[in-house]
Scaffold this active site. Sequence first.
Site, PDB file in Angstrom:
ATOM      1  N   ASP A  78       0.863  -1.164   0.000  1.00  0.00           N
ATOM      2  CA  ASP A  78       0.000   0.000   0.000  1.00  0.00           C
ATOM      3  C   ASP A  78       0.914   1.233   0.000  1.00  0.00           C
ATOM      4  OD1 ASP A  78      -2.249   1.768   0.614  1.00  0.00           O
ATOM      5  OD2 ASP A  78      -1.546   1.713   2.693  1.00  0.00           O
ATOM      6  N   ASP A 109      -0.307   5.041   0.911  1.00  0.00           N
ATOM      7  CA  ASP A 109      -0.636   5.973   1.995  1.00  0.00           C
ATOM      8  C   ASP A 109      -0.776   5.247   3.326  1.00  0.00           C
ATOM      9  OD1 ASP A 109      -0.906   8.504   0.502  1.00  0.00           O
ATOM     10  OD2 ASP A 109      -2.511   7.432  -0.518  1.00  0.00           O
ATOM     11  N   ASP A 144      -1.956  -0.860   5.862  1.00  0.00           N
ATOM     12  CA  ASP A 144      -2.416  -0.471   7.197  1.00  0.00           C
ATOM     13  C   ASP A 144      -3.921  -0.584   7.382  1.00  0.00           C
ATOM     14  OD1 ASP A 144      -2.726   1.760   5.377  1.00  0.00           O
ATOM     15  OD2 ASP A 144      -3.074   3.047   7.110  1.00  0.00           O
TER      16      ASP A 144
END
Length: 226
Positions: free
Chosen positions: A15, A17, A182
Amino acid sequence: MISTPPWDIQAVLFDLDGTLFDRETAVREVVAGQYAAFSSELAGATREQFVGRVLELDAHGYGDKSEIYPRLVRELGLPEPLAARLHAHFWDAYAAVAPAAAGGRARATLAALRARGRRLGVVTNGRVRVQEAKLRALDLLPYLDVVLISEREQLRKPDPAIFLRAVERLGVRAGQACYVGDHPVKDVLGARDAGLHAVWLRTPHFPAPEIAHTAIDDLSELLALA
């Protein structure tokens, strides 16, 4: 800390961001700068009120970007055209702060994985112009074999299809790849549903997923997995 599964990892996908890019720091810096630039037009709102409300509406990147500033100006009783100016200012400033919002730790981990022969990539939701600008500013592109951005792919996480497209481009099977992110749903659940090994990068912003294969506190811990 992590457990070390018996994985045959040939590729690692990330990922962007909140994982490779410290979005929280970047957004807070941008919004604080907005207050300084627009304070004379904000009808007496304090810095804490303005910054706090924008961050709340942003919801760690999952708020509706097109509605954040229109809603804010309505709440503050400000002229409607100010919303478009704030929105444009946000995106211009956001790209500019990217280099300060990431350290060399992500690059160091990617470099170590590349040295081991792992194929690397990014799968991210967002706009092509914005996400590619971040990757260039963070100097991550030299380490990446593939970059899939939802706007260009016309697919968005957590759709398993975007993860499967990534591993196909890398030339590996889903079970030979892990995905690190996240968000418990868009990253962890999406990757797991696609058959990848799902690695959750712990964050205080989201609840722990029940379906991650493992969890890490720092990207460097990936070196024990892959």
